[in-house]
Design an enzyme around this catalytic site. Structure first.
Site, PDB file in Angstrom:
ATOM      1  N   CYS A   1       0.800  -1.221   0.000  1.00 38.02           N
ATOM      2  CA  CYS A   1       0.000   0.000   0.000  1.00 38.02           C
ATOM      3  C   CYS A   1       0.835   1.274   0.000  1.00 38.02           C
ATOM      4  O   CYS A   1       0.295   2.371  -0.144  1.00 38.02           O
ATOM      5  CB  CYS A   1      -0.945  -0.001   1.198  1.00 38.02           C
ATOM      6  SG  CYS A   1      -1.928  -1.511   1.308  1.00 38.02           S
TER       7      CYS A   1
ATOM      8  N   HIS B   1      -2.898   7.407   6.780  1.00 37.92           N
ATOM      9  CA  HIS B   1      -3.141   6.101   6.172  1.00 37.92           C
ATOM     10  C   HIS B   1      -4.554   5.646   6.523  1.00 37.92           C
ATOM     11  O   HIS B   1      -5.292   5.193   5.654  1.00 37.92           O
ATOM     12  CB  HIS B   1      -2.094   5.102   6.657  1.00 37.92           C
ATOM     13  CG  HIS B   1      -2.143   3.786   5.954  1.00 37.92           C
ATOM     14  ND1 HIS B   1      -2.027   3.670   4.587  1.00 37.92           N
ATOM     15  CD2 HIS B   1      -2.280   2.521   6.419  1.00 37.92           C
ATOM     16  CE1 HIS B   1      -2.094   2.395   4.238  1.00 37.92           C
ATOM     17  NE2 HIS B   1      -2.253   1.680   5.337  1.00 37.92           N
TER      18      HIS B   1
ATOM     19  N   GLU C   1      -1.388   4.544  14.285  1.00 40.51           N
ATOM     20  CA  GLU C   1      -1.017   5.758  13.564  1.00 40.51           C
ATOM     21  C   GLU C   1      -1.277   6.998  14.405  1.00 40.51           C
ATOM     22  O   GLU C   1      -0.472   7.938  14.411  1.00 40.51           O
ATOM     23  CB  GLU C   1      -1.764   5.861  12.233  1.00 40.51           C
ATOM     24  CG  GLU C   1      -1.284   7.018  11.378  1.00 40.51           C
ATOM     25  CD  GLU C   1      -1.887   7.048   9.978  1.00 40.51           C
ATOM     26  OE1 GLU C   1      -1.425   7.869   9.145  1.00 40.51           O
ATOM     27  OE2 GLU C   1      -2.822   6.262   9.711  1.00 40.51           O
TER      28      GLU C   1
ATOM     29  N   LYS D   1      -9.730   7.644   2.818  1.00 38.63           N
ATOM     30  CA  LYS D   1     -10.170   6.263   2.573  1.00 38.63           C
ATOM     31  C   LYS D   1     -11.597   6.050   3.068  1.00 38.63           C
ATOM     32  O   LYS D   1     -12.249   5.086   2.666  1.00 38.63           O
ATOM     33  CB  LYS D   1      -9.229   5.271   3.256  1.00 38.63           C
ATOM     34  CG  LYS D   1      -7.864   5.134   2.604  1.00 38.63           C
ATOM     35  CD  LYS D   1      -7.036   4.046   3.282  1.00 38.63           C
ATOM     36  CE  LYS D   1      -5.666   3.900   2.653  1.00 38.63           C
ATOM     37  NZ  LYS D   1      -4.767   5.032   2.966  1.00 38.63           N
TER      38      LYS D   1
ATOM     39  N   HIS E   1      -9.833   1.714   0.172  1.00 43.87           N
ATOM     40  CA  HIS E   1      -8.380   1.563   0.156  1.00 43.87           C
ATOM     41  C   HIS E   1      -7.922   1.144  -1.237  1.00 43.87           C
ATOM     42  O   HIS E   1      -8.187   0.026  -1.682  1.00 43.87           O
ATOM     43  CB  HIS E   1      -7.963   0.519   1.191  1.00 43.87           C
ATOM     44  CG  HIS E   1      -6.499   0.509   1.483  1.00 43.87           C
ATOM     45  ND1 HIS E   1      -5.569   1.184   0.718  1.00 43.87           N
ATOM     46  CD2 HIS E   1      -5.782  -0.109   2.464  1.00 43.87           C
ATOM     47  CE1 HIS E   1      -4.364   0.983   1.214  1.00 43.87           C
ATOM     48  NE2 HIS E   1      -4.467   0.199   2.273  1.00 43.87           N
TER      49      HIS E   1
ATOM     50  N   PHE F   1       1.667  -3.723   3.814  1.00 48.73           N
ATOM     51  CA  PHE F   1       1.972  -5.050   4.339  1.00 48.73           C
ATOM     52  C   PHE F   1       3.469  -5.325   4.180  1.00 48.73           C
ATOM     53  O   PHE F   1       4.063  -5.010   3.149  1.00 48.73           O
ATOM     54  CB  PHE F   1       1.195  -6.122   3.578  1.00 48.73           C
ATOM     55  CG  PHE F   1      -0.268  -6.208   3.936  1.00 48.73           C
ATOM     56  CD1 PHE F   1      -0.820  -5.441   4.936  1.00 48.73           C
ATOM     57  CD2 PHE F   1      -1.106  -7.082   3.250  1.00 48.73           C
ATOM     58  CE1 PHE F   1      -2.157  -5.522   5.260  1.00 48.73           C
ATOM     59  CE2 PHE F   1      -2.443  -7.179   3.562  1.00 48.73           C
ATOM     60  CZ  PHE F   1      -2.977  -6.405   4.566  1.00 48.73           C
TER      61      PHE F   1
END
Length: 417
Positions: free
Chosen positions: A165, A305, A316, A337, A342, A403
């Site tokens: 991502c 994010h 975060e 998002k 996403h 990831f």
């Protein structure tokens, strides 16, 4: 070596909430959700039956139908947004040195639809290998920048970045560094993703990563809400034309903003989960601030994010509080998002466009779908819940985490001579 300044001169967007930059921004400010029941395939037996799909898009509008069949949807999306960005930047390649114009493009997965179709076709056959001769070149991630270079005759540096991502944010950071050190005058950067198919949804469902709020898709992506239950899969692309200030001024280009810094780090913690204390996220933000040679107090807005996962949103927010200290309470923070879903490898590019426009328009997009405060989050932070906020934004930060523990952060500032 004196580093060149790098500016943004063109934008292109294809998203679940708008197929152009202007439509995308308008939907962001209005707080529109792109989530709806899946139409790409029969999802009736899947745990998650909705996604943020691109709507009303046809590759035939951007290339000949025969040629469109030779490329995967993630390349269709890439070519569409680059067309918009090139036009927006008023780039006339025949008047420029194309040996010094490059393409750096990110994607987390690439041609998943192509791979899925070919494997299903083989599995349903008698074992005789009858594969499409375009199978491999349709599937590989680096084919997107390859097609972009061939479309415009660009002979400069050309490659893909792959970090889940964070892929397209890494593409932007690489582009920044190649231009600032003089290896290129212009780089077309960004990312694209097209994973709304049986393998994409099924794979993320198996990881328990996706929201299963099938009864109310439009409110399923709810970052920082107490009842968040996973992210909503999205698709699309974003393109950003980056150019040395010297080159942009010489050709009289309009300038949206200046890309002043990028930071990277690794969590070194878990294959899919972010560090619970946000250590990697904090380091990426700190590295971006150091690279930009500005004070953290100069940042006004963070496009986080913010995927709407139980652990990720908390880690975060901890990273922001730890890094920014008291200034964290002066920030506008939002997760777009909540509207786009996403976009995986394309998220960094699309969210950077949102950040650039936030700087340009002095407007922080909202985090929609907030219903219940999470007691594990500091509610004194301004998450820009449910409604866009007009405010002075001189500098914006955009975070993306992938990831494997890949973290990437970029910073955009208002352009000043």
């Amino acid at each position: 070596m004196e580093l060149k300044r790098v500016v943004v001169t063109g934008l292109g967007a294809l998203t679940p909430i708008g197929n152009t930059v202007s439509a995308f921004w308008d939907s962001l400010i209005k707080g529109v959700s792109g989530a709806a029941p899946i139409t790409r395939f029969d999802a009736s037996k899947f745990k998650t039956r909705f996604a943020c799909e691109v709507k009303g898009f046809s590759a035939d509008n951007f290339m000949e139908r025969k040629e469109a069949r030779k490329v995967d949807p993630f390349v269709h999306y890439a070519l569409a947004v680059v067309d918009e960005a090139v036009a927006d930047a008023s780039l006339e390649f025949e008047k420029l040195d194309t040996n010094r114009i490059g393409v750096i493009w990110g994607s987390g997965i690439g041609g998943l639809k192509t791979f899925l179709d070919e494997v299903i076709s083989f599995g349903q056959g008698d074992g005789t290998p009858r594969f499409n001769p375009f199978f491999i070149p349709k599937m590989i991630l680096d084919i997107a920048p390859g097609h972009i270079s061939m479309r415009y005759g660009l002979h400069g540096l050309n490659f893909s970045t792959v970090s889940a991502c964070a892929s397209s944010t890494h593409a932007l950071i690489d582009s920044l560094n190649y231009i600032r050190t003089g290896y290129a005058d212009v780089i077309i950067s960004g990312g694209s993703e097209a994973i709304i198919n049986e393998a994409g949804i099924g794979g993320f469902n198996a990881m328990h990563a996706l929201s299963t709020r099938n009864d109310d898709p439009t409110t399923a992506s709810r970052p920082f809400d107490k009842d968040r239950d996973g992210f909503v899969a999205g698709e699309g692309a974003g393109a950003i034309i980056l150019e040395s200030l010297e080159h942009a001024k010489a050709r009289g280009a309009k300038i949206y903003a200046e890309l002043v810094g990028g930071g990277m780090s690794a969590d070194a913690h878990h294959i899919t989960a972010s560090h619970p204390e946000g250590l990697g996220a904090r380091l990426a933000m700190a590295n971006a601030i150091k690279d930009a040679k500005i004070s953290k107090e100069n940042i006004d807005y963070i496009n986080v994010h913010g995927t709407s996962t139980p652990v990720g949103d908390i880690s975060e927010s901890k990273a922001i509080l730890d890094f920014y200290g008291d200034h964290a309470y002066d920030l506008s923070i939002s997760s777009t998002k909540s509207m786009t879903g996403h976009l995986l490898g394309a998220a960094g590019a699309v969210e950077s466009i949102a950040s650039i426009l936030a700087v340009r328009n002095d407007m922080a997009p909202p985090t929609i779908n907030h219903f219940t405060d999470d007691p594990n989050l500091d509610q004194k932070l301004n998450f820009t819940f449910n409604k866009a906020q007009k405010r002075k934004i001189d500098a914006a930060m955009s975070n993306t985490f992938g990831f494997g523990g890949h973290n990437a952060t970029v910073i955009f500032k208002k352009f000043e001579e």
